[in-house]
Design an enzyme around this catalytic site. Structure first.
Site, PDB file in Angstrom:
ATOM      1  N   ASP A  42       0.873  -1.167   0.000  1.00 17.80           N
ATOM      2  CA  ASP A  42       0.000   0.000   0.000  1.00 17.80           C
ATOM      3  C   ASP A  42       0.920   1.231   0.000  1.00 17.80           C
ATOM      4  O   ASP A  42       2.123   1.135   0.235  1.00 17.80           O
ATOM      5  CB  ASP A  42      -0.936  -0.004   1.207  1.00 17.80           C
TER       6      ASP A  42
HETATM    7  C1  BGC Z   1      -5.022   3.110   0.127  1.00 19.47           C
HETATM    8  C2  BGC Z   1      -5.165   2.053  -0.946  1.00 19.47           C
HETATM    9  C3  BGC Z   1      -4.998   2.657  -2.307  1.00 19.47           C
HETATM   10  C4  BGC Z   1      -3.668   3.385  -2.375  1.00 19.47           C
HETATM   11  C5  BGC Z   1      -3.410   4.030  -3.703  1.00 19.47           C
HETATM   12  C6  BGC Z   1      -3.761   3.953  -0.061  1.00 19.47           C
HETATM   13  O1  BGC Z   1      -3.709   5.023   0.820  1.00 19.47           O
HETATM   14  O2  BGC Z   1      -4.988   2.492   1.392  1.00 19.47           O
HETATM   15  O3  BGC Z   1      -6.397   1.398  -0.835  1.00 19.47           O
HETATM   16  O4  BGC Z   1      -5.083   1.671  -3.289  1.00 19.47           O
HETATM   17  O5  BGC Z   1      -3.629   4.402  -1.382  1.00 19.47           O
HETATM   18  O6  BGC Z   1      -4.261   5.078  -3.938  1.00 19.47           O
END
Ligand code: BGC
Length: 716
Positions: A271
């Site tokens: 993530d």
């Molecule tokens: C979120 C994810 C997301 C990623 C990219 C993160 O902060 O937890 O779910 O896919 O950002 O945007």
């Protein structure tokens, strides 16, 4: 992978420098300005970037995001292909969570449709739209099991049930991928967040979890297992720790469970910033250690941290990370790029998309997921000749209807509830108030002038999604006050709730004659709600998440182990609380229709079956007659639950095992048959072994988790 691709990858690996290999593991944001483009060009020439995210911040779901700049994507891709060291294409990823320009309901709402085919269709259309602007890879499905409606991210996933999670995972993955990710209009999928992120304690985001192995295998892993079996090529690691072990640095979760146990073969992306986050979680003291932990855990791509590009080369020199580890990681990334056919087809051709069918599908899905929670004296459907006082804070709202994680949908293209009501009945039948809260005198006057009051209530998308948890799921006081005023007018009062999460209905639904839970249902939310209010559509949604009475009941979920004496299914003096009724306000699987369904004549084709026969593929057929005894043609979701009466480990009092959503004509009776086999009748031990145990299993079929019709099956 076929041997031709294997050879191509081997050749590339032989030619690539360590730096270029590490570059394949690095994801950055896409440039926006010319200056950023030049800087990116430099990086690409050095082989320092392998993938790009089409978002401008780590919380893309919250902030207004720029639309995808496809021309820029193609320009950048051209640099990667023609000026990069080995002509390796970039893969572009974005959070395409519940639609693209056409926005479908938030995933928690979609789950309430209990209609896998329709969900699959919606995600197929989503892929067609998203790929048309150059997105190859979606960071979806989000399939975190979640039992806490305070948690903002509960709206992104399938709710509290592992079986619904499995169905959603498969439908979404199949919709996006369309059988072959190599096609131009198919997308690579990325189930997330592996694993346990939905169990964040207290519903606080980016927080700790305690998950026993028993819960992990039985509740949290099944949806991921399904997504992997459906062909997902990538997985995203999560921010949380489990029992003190941060998942994004855990070889146990990311390799032993994900790869060795679930058989995942693709690549893992962290993530956003989750590898650097390991330091904040207190398991490393330096960023270099984070990189070491991340790569050894099994995270191939580092999302936007730059941690691998900054530290991996040195770690390799020092012998702390092996070349074999690096090569394996790069190989997995390249395999997916080949599978997506990016080497042959790197650019987006920007096809024109006709969205007519997509919007129709959005209307249908929104209608099917809306849940009629209450309909006293059949106040709904409304006849169109009534004078309606249309009040409440969401009457003119557009953006909230689209929900969180809506990056491409346009509020200005989204009809408000007011606009949809005008379209349905004409302005002359509507009386509105000028103040947005509906608390001033003109709203009261409107109530008295009308035949019936319709209130548009709910929550903003800004209190849902990432980093947007609530401590209290009650409806804000000013909305309750408005409901009270409407009630005092003596008119029938209908509440239409545009929400992402379940809210506490105690003291709210009691004051209303009818409750339509319309969710944040996307581009067609308002129109779909009107279709239901005026009987053009007969409601058929069933909630895939429990509605607790109040925040103090959280966590409350139907499939807890043996809760028949205390709480959810309790029907005796041993209630959970002195100050509250133990049962949920609305249980899992619940939802009304304008018509009525009668269940009768439940049977099974055998009363006893052996474990060996089950292992050999024998199945038990359970059937029931379902009749439409009401006055409308309508759909019903028939649900089958089991209860393993005595297991080595305690089993839930009810577990959903299958469902069927079918249309019934007035007066029609259908004999519905389900099959139960080895895969349905067992569960996972804490070591991950799946077992079917001897003993009695109660099988229930009915309209929600309180299903009453029952037979007992003996497993010998
Ligand atoms: C979120 C994810 C997301 C990623 C990219 C993160 O902060 O937890 O779910 O896919 O950002 O945007």
């Amino acid at each position: 992978m076929n041997s031709k691709v294997d050879n191509q990858i081997n050749e590339l690996l032989q030619k690539m420098s360590i730096r270029e290999k590490i570059g394949q593991l690095n994801m950055t944001v896409t440039p926006k300005t010319e200056a950023e483009f030049e800087r990116t060009r430099e990086k690409l020439r050095n082989g320092d970037v392998g993938s790009m995210i089409l978002a401008s911040s780590s919380t893309a779901g919250l902030d207004p995001q720029e639309r995808v700049n496809t021309a820029m994507c193609n320009r950048v891709q051209k640099v990667a292909m023609e000026e990069g060291p080995h002509g390796i294409p970039l893969i572009y990823g974005r959070d395409v969570i519940h639609g693209h320009r056409t926005v479908y309901p938030v995933p928690l709402a979609i789950a309430a449709a209990f209609n896998d085919e329709l969900v699959k269709k919606a995600y197929r259309y989503t892929a067609i739209e998203a790929t048309s602007v150059g997105i190859h890879w979606t960071f979806a499905p989000m399939i975190d099991l979640c039992r806490d409606p305070r948690y903002g991210r509960i709206i992104e996933g399938p709710g509290e049930d592992p079986m619904v999670g499995r169905h959603m995972a498969r439908a979404i993955v199949e919709g996006f991928q369309n059988g072959d990710v190599a096609q131009e209009d198919s997308m690579v999928t990325c189930p997330k967040h592996f694993i346990g992120y939905g169990a964040s304690e207290g519903g606080r985001d980016y927080y700790r979890t305690e998950i026993s192995d028993y819960s992990l295998y039985n509740y949290y892993l099944p949806a991921f297992r399904e997504a992997i079996e459906a062909g997902s090529d990538t997985v995203m690691s999560s921010f949380n720790d489990i029992n003190g072990d941060p998942v994004s640095g855990s070889r146990y979760y990311m390799t032993e469970i994900l790869r060795d146990y679930l058989g995942f073969k693709g690549f893992v992306v962290s993530d956003w910033g989750a590898i650097a986050f390991l330091k904040r979680l207190g398991v490393t003291e330096s960023e270099s250690e984070c990189a070491e932990l991340g790569i050894h855990a099994g995270i191939e791509i580092d999302m936007c941290d730059d941690i691998y590009v900054r530290y991996l080369e040195k770690l390799i020199e020092e012998g702390k990370v092996s070349m074999e580890t690096l090569d394996n990681a790069v190989r997995r990334v390249l395999e997916v790029k080949f599978k997506k056919n990016l080497f042959e087809n790197p650019y987006c051709k920007m096809p024109e998309i006709d969205r007519t069918e997509h919007l129709k599908c959005a209307r249908e899905l929104a209608s099917e997921c809306m849940v009629l929670l209450k309909n006293e004296d059949n106040v709904l459907p409304l006849s169109k000749d009534k004078k309606i006082a249309l009040l409440g804070p969401l009457v003119h709202e557009k953006r909230a209807l689209l929900g969180s994680w809506c990056l491409e949908g346009k509020a200005e293209e989204t009809p408000s509830f007011y606009e949809a009501m005008v379209e349905a009945v004409g302005k002359n039948h509507l009386i509105t108030a000028t103040d947005p809260t509906g608390l001033y005198d003109d709203s009261v006057r409107a109530m008295y002038q009308a035949d019936v009051v319709v209130l548009a209530l709910g929550e903003s998308e800004k209190v849902t999604g990432e980093k947007r948890s609530l401590a209290d799921i009650s409806l804000p006081n000013y909305q309750i006050e408005l409901i009270r005023k409407a009630k005092y007018s003596g008119k029938k009062v209908i509440g239409v709730f545009f929400c992402g999460r379940p809210i506490a209905m105690e003291g709210v639904a009691d004051l209303l004659d009818a409750v339509l839970y319309a969710w944040h249902s996307g581009s067609e939310a308002a129109g779909a709600a009107c279709d239901i209010l005026f009987g053009e559509t007969v409601p058929s949604g069933k909630t895939a998440i429990t509605f607790p009475r109040n925040s103090g009941h959280i966590p409350m979920y139907y499939n807890a182990t043996s809760n028949r004496y205390n709480g959810y299914f309790g029907n005796n003096s041993e209630t959970s609380y002195e100050d509250s009724i133990a049962a949920p306000y609305y249980p899992f699987g619940y939802g009304l229709s304008y018509t009525e369904f009668a269940y009768s004549n439940m049977q099974s084709d055998c009363a006893e079956i052996s474990v060996d026969d089950l292992k050999n593929g024998k199945k038990v057929k359970c059937s029931i007659d379902v009749s439409n005894v009401g006055e409308y043609e309508g759909k019903e979701t028939i649900q089958l639950y089991i209860h393993d009466v005595a297991g080595t480990y305690m089993r839930p009092f009810r577990e959903l095992k299958d469902y069927k959503k079918l249309l019934f004509k007035v007066g029609e009776t259908k004999n519905i048959t389900f099959e139960l086999g080895y895969d349905e009748l067992g569960y996972y031990m804490p070591d991950g072994a799946y077992v079917v145990e001897e003993g009695n299993i109660e099988v229930f079929i009915g309209p929600n988790c309180f299903a009453k019709d029952k037979i007992v099956l003996k497993v010998v």
